[in-house]
Design an enzyme around this catalytic site. Sequence first.
Site, short mmCIF file in Angstrom:
data_model
loop_
_atom_site.label_atom_id
_atom_site.label_comp_id
_atom_site.label_asym_id
_atom_site.label_seq_id
_atom_site.Cartn_x
_atom_site.Cartn_y
_atom_site.Cartn_z
N ASN A 194 -10.88 -2.52 -5.80
CA ASN A 194 -10.12 -1.47 -6.49
C ASN A 194 -10.74 -1.05 -7.83
O ASN A 194 -10.35 -0.03 -8.40
CB ASN A 194 -8.66 -1.89 -6.71
CG ASN A 194 -7.81 -1.85 -5.45
OD1 ASN A 194 -6.88 -2.64 -5.28
ND2 ASN A 194 -8.09 -0.92 -4.55
N TRP A 195 -11.76 -1.79 -8.31
CA TRP A 195 -12.48 -1.37 -9.53
C TRP A 195 -13.19 -0.04 -9.29
O TRP A 195 -13.59 0.63 -10.25
CB TRP A 195 -13.51 -2.42 -9.95
CG TRP A 195 -12.94 -3.76 -10.29
CD1 TRP A 195 -13.00 -4.88 -9.50
CD2 TRP A 195 -12.23 -4.14 -11.48
NE1 TRP A 195 -12.37 -5.93 -10.13
CE2 TRP A 195 -11.89 -5.51 -11.36
CE3 TRP A 195 -11.85 -3.47 -12.65
CZ2 TRP A 195 -11.19 -6.20 -12.34
CZ3 TRP A 195 -11.16 -4.17 -13.63
CH2 TRP A 195 -10.83 -5.52 -13.47
N ASP B 162 0.83 -1.21 0.00
CA ASP B 162 0.00 0.00 0.00
C ASP B 162 0.86 1.26 0.00
O ASP B 162 2.01 1.24 0.43
CB ASP B 162 -0.92 -0.02 1.23
CG ASP B 162 -2.10 0.92 1.07
OD1 ASP B 162 -2.40 1.33 -0.07
OD2 ASP B 162 -2.72 1.27 2.10
N TRP C 240 2.73 7.99 -2.16
CA TRP C 240 4.16 8.19 -2.45
C TRP C 240 4.32 9.11 -3.66
O TRP C 240 5.12 10.05 -3.65
CB TRP C 240 4.83 6.85 -2.72
CG TRP C 240 6.29 6.94 -3.04
CD1 TRP C 240 7.33 6.94 -2.15
CD2 TRP C 240 6.87 7.07 -4.35
NE1 TRP C 240 8.53 7.07 -2.82
CE2 TRP C 240 8.27 7.15 -4.18
CE3 TRP C 240 6.34 7.14 -5.64
CZ2 TRP C 240 9.15 7.28 -5.25
CZ3 TRP C 240 7.22 7.28 -6.71
CH2 TRP C 240 8.61 7.34 -6.51
N ARG D 48 -0.34 9.30 -9.87
CA ARG D 48 -0.44 8.07 -9.07
C ARG D 48 0.14 6.86 -9.80
O ARG D 48 0.76 5.99 -9.19
CB ARG D 48 -1.92 7.81 -8.71
CG ARG D 48 -2.50 8.80 -7.71
CD ARG D 48 -3.97 8.49 -7.45
NE ARG D 48 -4.14 7.11 -7.02
CZ ARG D 48 -4.06 6.71 -5.74
NH1 ARG D 48 -3.80 7.58 -4.78
NH2 ARG D 48 -4.23 5.44 -5.43
C1 IPE Z 1 -5.38 -2.77 -0.45
O1 IPE Z 1 -5.08 -1.43 -0.53
C2 IPE Z 1 -5.33 -3.38 -1.83
C3 IPE Z 1 -4.00 -3.51 -2.42
C4 IPE Z 1 -2.88 -3.22 -1.83
C5 IPE Z 1 -3.98 -4.04 -3.76
P1 IPE Z 1 -6.22 -0.31 -0.69
O2 IPE Z 1 -5.50 0.97 -0.77
O3 IPE Z 1 -7.14 -0.65 -1.78
O4 IPE Z 1 -7.00 -0.45 0.70
P2 IPE Z 1 -7.92 0.61 1.44
O5 IPE Z 1 -8.86 1.18 0.42
O6 IPE Z 1 -7.01 1.67 1.99
O7 IPE Z 1 -8.59 -0.16 2.54
C1 IPE Z 2 -1.49 0.25 -3.37
O1 IPE Z 2 -1.28 1.62 -3.40
C2 IPE Z 2 -1.65 -0.34 -4.74
C3 IPE Z 2 -3.03 -0.69 -5.10
C4 IPE Z 2 -4.06 -0.62 -4.30
C5 IPE Z 2 -3.25 -1.14 -6.45
P1 IPE Z 2 -2.50 2.63 -3.40
O2 IPE Z 2 -2.85 2.98 -4.79
O3 IPE Z 2 -3.62 2.13 -2.57
O4 IPE Z 2 -1.82 3.88 -2.69
P2 IPE Z 2 -2.52 4.88 -1.68
O5 IPE Z 2 -3.08 4.08 -0.55
O6 IPE Z 2 -3.56 5.62 -2.45
O7 IPE Z 2 -1.39 5.75 -1.23
MG MG Z 3 -4.13 2.35 -0.62
#
Ligand code: IPE
Ligand code: IPE
Ligand code: MG
Length: 249
Positions: free
Chosen positions: A81-82, A33, A38, A46
Amino acid sequence: MSAPPALNETRRKATEAGIDLGGLPEHIAVIMDGNGRWATARGLQRLLGHREGYRTLRTVLLDCSELGVRYLTVYAFSAENWRRPATEVEGLMKLIERAARDELRLMHRNNVRVRVAGRIDEVPPSLQEALRDGIETTRDNTGITFTLAINYGGRAELVDAIRSITREGIPADQIDEATVASHLYNPDIPDPDLMIRTAGEMRWSNFLIWQSAYCELAVTQVAWPEFDLTVLLDAVRQFQARRRKFGGL
Ligand code: IPE
Ligand code: IPE
Ligand code: MG
């Protein structure tokens, strides 16, 4: 008398960091995550954070392999994540597909066995094909088992398990924990011993909810693109300092 196995660079560093090589977690799961934060903190898009995260993953996989960890499972894309903007979702799918194709030779050369977890039939067909190719090519490898969780949700996995148990017509009074476990996506992979989450959130986000019932959790503030061997060894050291009780005394 035969000489002890040569210490590779990673195992030597681990020993120096105070790690007991005889007590490594057999299976490490990672919630990668913080890619987005970052990137945003650096004024970048992103998706650049995700690209950097992919570079991190390549290094961490090889580190775990050299260290002697038997299973590494990473959360690459959740079933939830969709909900992100279409451009990010598309970018992620393309990135995972390119990574799967570009890294296959490196993984095969390092004796890595590739697996996936999730509703893979719902991701783009070209990604499905790349994943299938990776799994097929590496199926007989005997090194670390590397599982990519893509379109993965812990609840969805349980729903899918219940569906297949029902389809097989197994009578209700014959269903026990072993039945459920044997209908999950990868029943031959043992439960994780250590779950690492980067970027500071203290939640599971629907990852391996059945399998993580008794795994140890280590949360680091470090965002995934900056994760490295030092942070990994720090999590392993925390793991080794814990006393696992599994409900006993
Ligand atoms: C969990 O991270 C999913 C992955 C790392 C692929 P998210 O960023 O989707 O989780 P939430 O939304 O903060 O719970
Ligand atoms: C984790 O990083 C990767 C995926 C969930 C695909 P994020 O995209 O969730 O990064 P933050 O949480 O928005 O920083
Ligand atoms: Mg995240």
